[in-house]
Design a protein around this motif. Structure first.
Motif, PDB file in Angstrom:
ATOM      1  N   VAL A 143       0.841  -1.294   0.151  1.00 18.94           N
ATOM      2  CA  VAL A 143      -0.172   0.003   0.088  1.00 18.94           C
ATOM      3  C   VAL A 143       0.864   1.459  -0.162  1.00 18.94           C
ATOM      4  CG1 VAL A 143      -1.746   1.272   1.271  1.00 18.94           C
ATOM      5  CG2 VAL A 143      -2.034  -1.202   1.083  1.00 18.94           C
ATOM      6  N   ASP A 144       2.072   1.169   0.668  1.00 16.46           N
ATOM      7  CA  ASP A 144       3.060   2.295   0.677  1.00 16.46           C
ATOM      8  C   ASP A 144       3.873   2.419  -0.504  1.00 16.46           C
ATOM      9  OD1 ASP A 144       1.868   3.340   3.027  1.00 16.46           O
ATOM     10  OD2 ASP A 144       2.886   1.948   4.334  1.00 16.46           O
ATOM     11  N   HIS A 145       3.584   1.439  -1.279  1.00 13.84           N
ATOM     12  CA  HIS A 145       4.706   1.305  -2.514  1.00 13.84           C
ATOM     13  C   HIS A 145       3.669   1.323  -3.972  1.00 13.84           C
ATOM     14  CE1 HIS A 145       7.142   0.269   0.855  1.00 13.84           C
ATOM     15  NE2 HIS A 145       8.197   1.199   0.054  1.00 13.84           N
ATOM     16  N   LEU A 146       2.598   1.834  -4.182  1.00 10.91           N
ATOM     17  CA  LEU A 146       1.888   1.616  -4.995  1.00 10.91           C
ATOM     18  C   LEU A 146       2.368   2.229  -6.379  1.00 10.91           C
ATOM     19  CD1 LEU A 146      -1.594   2.606  -3.477  1.00 10.91           C
ATOM     20  CD2 LEU A 146      -0.837   0.340  -4.057  1.00 10.91           C
ATOM     21  N   HIS A 147       3.468   3.030  -6.380  1.00  9.61           N
ATOM     22  CA  HIS A 147       4.235   3.370  -7.580  1.00  9.61           C
ATOM     23  C   HIS A 147       4.627   2.339  -8.361  1.00  9.61           C
ATOM     24  CE1 HIS A 147       7.095   3.601  -4.548  1.00  9.61           C
ATOM     25  NE2 HIS A 147       7.959   3.132  -5.336  1.00  9.61           N
ATOM     26  N   ASP A 148       4.890   1.175  -7.677  1.00  5.14           N
ATOM     27  CA  ASP A 148       5.492  -0.060  -8.397  1.00  5.14           C
ATOM     28  C   ASP A 148       4.324  -0.762  -9.016  1.00  5.14           C
ATOM     29  OD1 ASP A 148       6.709  -2.450  -8.912  1.00  5.14           O
ATOM     30  OD2 ASP A 148       7.046  -3.149  -6.881  1.00  5.14           O
ATOM     31  N   SER A 149       4.726  -0.889 -10.283  1.00  7.74           N
ATOM     32  CA  SER A 149       3.667  -1.693 -11.037  1.00  7.74           C
ATOM     33  C   SER A 149       3.167  -2.994 -10.751  1.00  7.74           C
ATOM     34  CB  SER A 149       3.808  -1.452 -12.471  1.00  7.74           C
ATOM     35  OG  SER A 149       4.834  -2.119 -12.666  1.00  7.74           O
ATOM     36  N   GLN A 150       4.166  -3.609 -10.089  1.00  6.35           N
ATOM     37  CA  GLN A 150       4.220  -5.072  -9.924  1.00  6.35           C
ATOM     38  C   GLN A 150       3.359  -5.396  -8.689  1.00  6.35           C
ATOM     39  OE1 GLN A 150       5.093  -7.739 -11.570  1.00  6.35           O
ATOM     40  NE2 GLN A 150       5.963  -5.966 -13.195  1.00  6.35           N
ATOM     41  N   ALA A 151       3.016  -4.311  -7.728  1.00  4.09           N
ATOM     42  CA  ALA A 151       2.337  -4.516  -6.599  1.00  4.09           C
ATOM     43  C   ALA A 151       0.745  -4.669  -6.719  1.00  4.09           C
ATOM     44  CB  ALA A 151       2.672  -3.288  -5.473  1.00  4.09           C
ATOM     45  N   LEU A 152       0.458  -4.017  -7.774  1.00  6.03           N
ATOM     46  CA  LEU A 152      -1.128  -4.328  -8.043  1.00  6.03           C
ATOM     47  C   LEU A 152      -1.448  -4.934  -9.473  1.00  6.03           C
ATOM     48  CD1 LEU A 152      -2.361  -0.600  -7.069  1.00  6.03           C
ATOM     49  CD2 LEU A 152      -2.384  -2.569  -5.893  1.00  6.03           C
ATOM     50  N   ALA A 153      -0.314  -5.457  -9.985  1.00 11.28           N
ATOM     51  CA  ALA A 153      -0.465  -6.168 -11.402  1.00 11.28           C
ATOM     52  C   ALA A 153      -1.780  -7.007 -11.281  1.00 11.28           C
ATOM     53  CB  ALA A 153       0.560  -6.862 -11.679  1.00 11.28           C
ATOM     54  N   SER A 154      -1.689  -8.061 -10.205  1.00 11.49           N
ATOM     55  CA  SER A 154      -2.867  -8.979 -10.057  1.00 11.49           C
ATOM     56  C   SER A 154      -4.361  -8.440 -10.052  1.00 11.49           C
ATOM     57  CB  SER A 154      -2.608  -9.727  -9.144  1.00 11.49           C
ATOM     58  OG  SER A 154      -3.786 -11.000  -8.999  1.00 11.49           O
ATOM     59  N   LEU A 155      -4.245  -7.207  -9.154  1.00 10.55           N
ATOM     60  CA  LEU A 155      -5.632  -6.470  -8.855  1.00 10.55           C
ATOM     61  C   LEU A 155      -6.115  -5.621 -10.191  1.00 10.55           C
ATOM     62  CD1 LEU A 155      -7.936  -5.454  -7.045  1.00 10.55           C
ATOM     63  CD2 LEU A 155      -6.359  -3.544  -6.437  1.00 10.55           C
ATOM     64  N   MET A 156      -5.196  -5.109 -10.953  1.00  7.45           N
ATOM     65  CA  MET A 156      -5.449  -4.384 -12.237  1.00  7.45           C
ATOM     66  C   MET A 156      -6.007  -5.426 -13.427  1.00  7.45           C
ATOM     67  SD  MET A 156      -5.133  -1.474 -11.109  1.00  7.45           S
ATOM     68  CE  MET A 156      -5.504  -0.831 -12.776  1.00  7.45           C
ATOM     69  N   ALA A 157      -5.569  -6.647 -13.396  1.00  9.35           N
ATOM     70  CA  ALA A 157      -5.922  -7.625 -14.380  1.00  9.35           C
ATOM     71  C   ALA A 157      -7.184  -8.095 -13.900  1.00  9.35           C
ATOM     72  CB  ALA A 157      -4.808  -8.832 -14.296  1.00  9.35           C
ATOM     73  N   ASP A 158      -7.786  -8.115 -12.482  1.00 10.58           N
ATOM     74  CA  ASP A 158      -9.091  -8.358 -12.052  1.00 10.58           C
ATOM     75  C   ASP A 158     -10.032  -7.564 -12.504  1.00 10.58           C
ATOM     76  OD1 ASP A 158      -8.407 -10.873 -11.410  1.00 10.58           O
ATOM     77  OD2 ASP A 158      -8.025 -10.272  -9.134  1.00 10.58           O
ATOM     78  N   LEU A 159      -9.530  -6.143 -12.221  1.00  8.84           N
ATOM     79  CA  LEU A 159     -10.412  -4.888 -12.649  1.00  8.84           C
ATOM     80  C   LEU A 159     -10.824  -4.789 -14.109  1.00  8.84           C
ATOM     81  CD1 LEU A 159      -9.053  -2.173 -10.274  1.00  8.84           C
ATOM     82  CD2 LEU A 159     -11.454  -3.383  -9.929  1.00  8.84           C
ATOM     83  N   ALA A 160      -9.652  -5.316 -14.888  1.00 10.73           N
ATOM     84  CA  ALA A 160      -9.949  -5.112 -16.370  1.00 10.73           C
ATOM     85  C   ALA A 160     -10.979  -6.291 -17.038  1.00 10.73           C
ATOM     86  CB  ALA A 160      -8.483  -5.453 -17.050  1.00 10.73           C
ATOM     87  N   ARG A 161     -11.205  -7.114 -16.098  1.00 14.59           N
ATOM     88  CA  ARG A 161     -12.152  -8.334 -16.718  1.00 14.59           C
ATOM     89  C   ARG A 161     -13.598  -7.711 -16.743  1.00 14.59           C
ATOM     90  NH1 ARG A 161     -11.849 -12.937 -12.557  1.00 14.59           N
ATOM     91  NH2 ARG A 161     -13.604 -13.507 -13.541  1.00 14.59           N
ATOM     92  N   TYR A 162     -14.342  -8.223 -17.857  1.00 17.75           N
ATOM     93  CA  TYR A 162     -15.648  -7.507 -18.132  1.00 17.75           C
ATOM     94  C   TYR A 162     -16.543  -8.040 -17.074  1.00 17.75           C
ATOM     95  CZ  TYR A 162     -17.386 -12.139 -19.742  1.00 17.75           C
ATOM     96  OH  TYR A 162     -17.790 -13.392 -19.840  1.00 17.75           O
ATOM     97  N   ASP A 163     -16.420  -8.992 -16.408  1.00 17.37           N
ATOM     98  CA  ASP A 163     -17.510  -9.611 -15.334  1.00 17.37           C
ATOM     99  C   ASP A 163     -17.259  -9.158 -13.960  1.00 17.37           C
ATOM    100  OD1 ASP A 163     -15.102 -11.249 -15.363  1.00 17.37           O
ATOM    101  OD2 ASP A 163     -16.364 -13.112 -15.090  1.00 17.37           O
ATOM    102  N   THR A 164     -15.980  -8.261 -13.774  1.00 22.46           N
ATOM    103  CA  THR A 164     -15.548  -7.987 -12.370  1.00 22.46           C
ATOM    104  C   THR A 164     -16.561  -7.000 -11.934  1.00 22.46           C
ATOM    105  OG1 THR A 164     -13.316  -8.640 -13.001  1.00 22.46           O
ATOM    106  CG2 THR A 164     -13.698  -6.823 -11.052  1.00 22.46           C
ATOM    107  N   ASP A 165     -17.049  -7.056 -10.607  1.00 26.15           N
ATOM    108  CA  ASP A 165     -17.723  -6.018  -9.791  1.00 26.15           C
ATOM    109  C   ASP A 165     -16.656  -5.368  -9.092  1.00 26.15           C
ATOM    110  OD1 ASP A 165     -19.266  -4.501  -8.235  1.00 26.15           O
ATOM    111  OD2 ASP A 165     -19.912  -6.069  -6.901  1.00 26.15           O
ATOM    112  N   PRO A 166     -16.295  -3.951  -9.497  1.00 31.19           N
ATOM    113  CA  PRO A 166     -15.048  -3.190  -8.887  1.00 31.19           C
ATOM    114  C   PRO A 166     -15.364  -3.161  -7.360  1.00 31.19           C
ATOM    115  CG  PRO A 166     -16.526  -2.090 -10.462  1.00 31.19           C
ATOM    116  CD  PRO A 166     -17.203  -3.278 -10.713  1.00 31.19           C
TER     117      PRO A 166
END
Length: 276
Positions: A143-166
């Motif tokens: 959470v304190d290093h959100l500028h690191d793209s790897q930290a949120l890679a999995s979450l962003m992949a989930d949010l990009a799915r068409y069937d995801t409830d954000p």
């Protein structure tokens, strides 16, 4: 965490709001805590010692984990949690995208208005609860290093799915009547794609036509004794024409042709007569 060995679960539920997620750590929950909020509790203390309804579960817990096995959980006072949400707001929204700001701000309001003095994150229901501390620390550090793209890679992949409830993915859902989450206005803006689409209403003109047809059905013409008489007469005339054609020509196909021609002509005439 309440301790079952002291019967502290009795009366614990029902006060304040409650959120739930299924085997993942929602990002906005992470923004509430830090690694210093990790505590440990015994598995066996998840059940009040004098609760007869939990006796079987308690025995199974003892068999699975023993009397002293522990798991990590998180707890923080609400004032600190709200301050962290405010402090981390822009960094979190900058990482996931501006479109999710309404979810974050509504989540902030939920925590501030509907949670009690302390916020408890129970993890004993996780399949790897006994070994959860390493990934809990890693997620909280992220959470304190959100500028690191790897930290949120999995979450962003989930949010990009068409069937995801954000809302579910970022903040979980409410499992209590107090402080229902998400509020209706937020759900309208971020509908749950997993829910069945409601039937679309008819266009206005089509709906009005349908209503008029239902309100003013076409009257049916009542049948009388003349109707069957005309039908039988038509059948006899058509049959007679066929027999006459065969008698004079000895040709079966001419007889069939004569029958069809006379039947069609008489049928049309009878229909016109009924329509008057």
């Amino acid at each position: 965490m309440p301790e079952g060995s002291r019967d502290e679960w009795r009366g614990f539920f029902g006060d304040g709001a409650e959120l739930e997620a299924n085997a993942f750590f929602p990002l906005f929950w992470r923004a509430l805590f830090s690694a210093g909020d990790i505590r440990h509790a015994r598995f066996i203390d998840a059940y009040d010692i004098s609760d007869e309804a939990s006796a079987v579960d308690r025995e199974e817990c003892l068999a699975d984990f023993g009397a002293e096995a522990t798991f990590p959980y998180l707890v923080v006072d609400k004032a600190t949690a709200v301050a962290r949400l405010t402090q981390r707001r822009e960094a979190v929204i900058g990482a996931v995208g501006e479109r999710y700001r309404p979810i974050y701000e509504s989540f902030e309001a939920l925590i501030a208005q509907h949670f009690a003095d302390h916020i408890l994150l129970r993890t004993d229901g996780l399949p790897d609860a006994a070994d959860a501390e390493p990934w809990l620390r890693a997620d909280l550090d992220g959470v304190d290093h959100l500028h690191d793209s790897q930290a949120l890679a999995s979450l962003m992949a989930d949010l990009a799915r068409y069937d995801t409830d954000p809302i579910w993915t970022l903040a979980g859902l409410s499992s209590s009547s107090d402080g229902a989450w998400p509020p209706a206005q937020l759900r309208e803006r971020f509908p749950d794609p997993r829910q069945r689409k409601t039937r679309q209403p008819l266009p206005r003109q089509q709906a009005e036509t349908s209503d008029r047809a239902f309100a003013n059905p076409k009257p049916q013409v009542a049948r009388n004794w003349l109707d069957p008489a005309l039908e039988w007469l038509g059948a006899f005339v058509a049959a007679g024409a066929a027999l006459g054609a065969y008698y004079f020509t000895s040709s079966a196909w001419l007889a069939v042709l004569a029958f069809l021609c006379v039947a069609v002509a008489l049928g049309f005439s009878i229909a016109k007569l009924r329509g008057r």
